[in-house]
Design an enzyme around this catalytic site. Structure first.
Site, PDB file in Angstrom:
ATOM      1  N   TYR A 138       4.298  -5.177  -4.976  1.00 49.15           N
ATOM      2  CA  TYR A 138       5.428  -4.488  -4.355  1.00 49.15           C
ATOM      3  C   TYR A 138       6.430  -5.539  -3.899  1.00 49.15           C
ATOM      4  O   TYR A 138       6.183  -6.282  -2.951  1.00 49.15           O
ATOM      5  CB  TYR A 138       4.941  -3.650  -3.175  1.00 49.15           C
ATOM      6  CG  TYR A 138       5.929  -2.607  -2.673  1.00 49.15           C
ATOM      7  CD1 TYR A 138       7.180  -2.439  -3.241  1.00 49.15           C
ATOM      8  CD2 TYR A 138       5.581  -1.774  -1.616  1.00 49.15           C
ATOM      9  CE1 TYR A 138       8.062  -1.478  -2.788  1.00 49.15           C
ATOM     10  CE2 TYR A 138       6.455  -0.803  -1.143  1.00 49.15           C
ATOM     11  CZ  TYR A 138       7.701  -0.665  -1.730  1.00 49.15           C
ATOM     12  OH  TYR A 138       8.571   0.288  -1.264  1.00 49.15           O
ATOM     13  N   LYS A 163       6.352  -2.829  -8.529  1.00 46.37           N
ATOM     14  CA  LYS A 163       7.186  -1.838  -7.860  1.00 46.37           C
ATOM     15  C   LYS A 163       8.298  -2.574  -7.129  1.00 46.37           C
ATOM     16  O   LYS A 163       8.029  -3.492  -6.343  1.00 46.37           O
ATOM     17  CB  LYS A 163       6.352  -1.015  -6.876  1.00 46.37           C
ATOM     18  CG  LYS A 163       7.130   0.071  -6.152  1.00 46.37           C
ATOM     19  CD  LYS A 163       6.227   0.825  -5.185  1.00 46.37           C
ATOM     20  CE  LYS A 163       6.998   1.929  -4.477  1.00 46.37           C
ATOM     21  NZ  LYS A 163       6.185   2.622  -3.464  1.00 46.37           N
TER      22      LYS A 163
END
Length: 308
Positions: A138, A163
């Site tokens: 992330y 992400k």
């Protein structure tokens, strides 16, 4: 537990952490939240992540949430957890995730510290290597890896996706065009529908949808219209739903989380407009504004018109 080395695709469900009047985790409400997302066809469940107030959970609550998610999903869709913070806790929670039957985890930023790229690489590598579960990086806050570091991490077969939560499109293009289908590409910007028209053309065709917790059929309509090139429908949903909700979200810090609960409460779902500090509940005037937007949205885009 699936060993398929592939990131989830499509619209990804991020349940909240519902709390009762005493501030304790409401297990029944959580189960209903997850079941609602599954019934609406979301392609994966990410439990105890940002929307699930990862930052405020005890170890016991984390285990409770994971057990409920795995039970509710019943193997129909993959279940990913949130891990991160200080490295010792991250490693404890990756082990819990593996023991409880999760399919993978989303690696959240380390607590507070701003590390050099080599330090961020070692932090992420240590977590990924700690289990055989799938891992998704992330990119956000104090943990943004360069192309060079992510290329190094792709040597680990457990790494299946990235992400993005920072919106650096030059970096995203460099990543997706260089690494191609080696990783799955997920849009993790706040209220990701806002930025999906920019992300989809470069391969980020999956996203975390906050509004799917309360109006999932509209998120689905938007997603399919975007991928199918239905520019008019995308524009209408953008104008009447996405941007008005986003304007409320930007009014207070923490609304990226608490506005989801407010939306669920307005739509009659099992959630209360409560959150743990430092996140604040949605103010009454903003709740009224959201209620008006949702009432209008349901009239313009009734559920029966959604493509399921």
């Amino acid at each position: 537990m699936s060993q398929i080395r592939k990131a989830p695709e499509g619209i990804l469900g991020f349940p909240v952490a519902p709390f009762n009047g005493q501030g304790k985790l409401d297990e029944e409400a959580l189960y209903q939240n997850i079941q609602f997302l599954l019934d609406e066809g979301l392609e994966a469940i990410f439990i105890a992540c940002g929307s699930g107030e990862f930052h405020s959970l005890s170890g016991k609550e984390y285990e409770q949430m994971l057990e409920i998610a795995v039970s509710a999903a019943g193997g129909k869709v993959p279940v990913y957890t949130g891990v991160g913070g200080n490295l010792s806790t991250a490693l404890e929670w990756t082990q819990i995730s593996e023991d409880k039957g999760a399919d993978g985890y989303l690696i959240l930023p380390p607590y507070l510290i701003h590390g050099e790229q080599e330090g961020l690489y070692q932090y992420t590598k240590t977590i990924i290597e700690s289990t055989d579960l799938n891992a998704i990086i992330y990119q956000r806050d104090n943990a943004v890896l360069t192309l060079e570091q992510i290329q190094r991490l792709t040597e680990l077969e457990q790494l299946v996706g990235l992400k993005d939560g920072i919106g650096d499109m030059a970096l995203n293009i460099s990543l997706s065009y260089t690494l191609g289908n080696r990783l799955g590409w997920l849009n993790g910007m706040p209220m990701a529908e806002v930025t999906m028209p920019a992300y989809a053309p470069i391969g980020f065709t999956s996203y975390s949808s906050a509004i799917s917790n309360y109006i999932p059929h509209i998120s689905r309509m938007f997603y399919e219209a975007l991928l199918n090139g239905n520019v008019q429908l995308v524009r209408e949903i953008y104008q009447h739903v996405i941007m008005p909700i986003n304007e409320i979200r930007k009014q207070r810090k923490g609304y990226a989380v608490s506005l989801i609960k407010a939306g669920m409460e307005i739509m009659g779902l099992h959630a209360k407009n409560t959150a743990r500090p430092p996140i604040v509940p949605v103010e009454k005037e903003h709740c009224r504004q959201l209620e008006n937007i949702l009432e209008s949205a349901m009239e313009r885009f009734p559920k029966k018109t959604a493509a399921i």
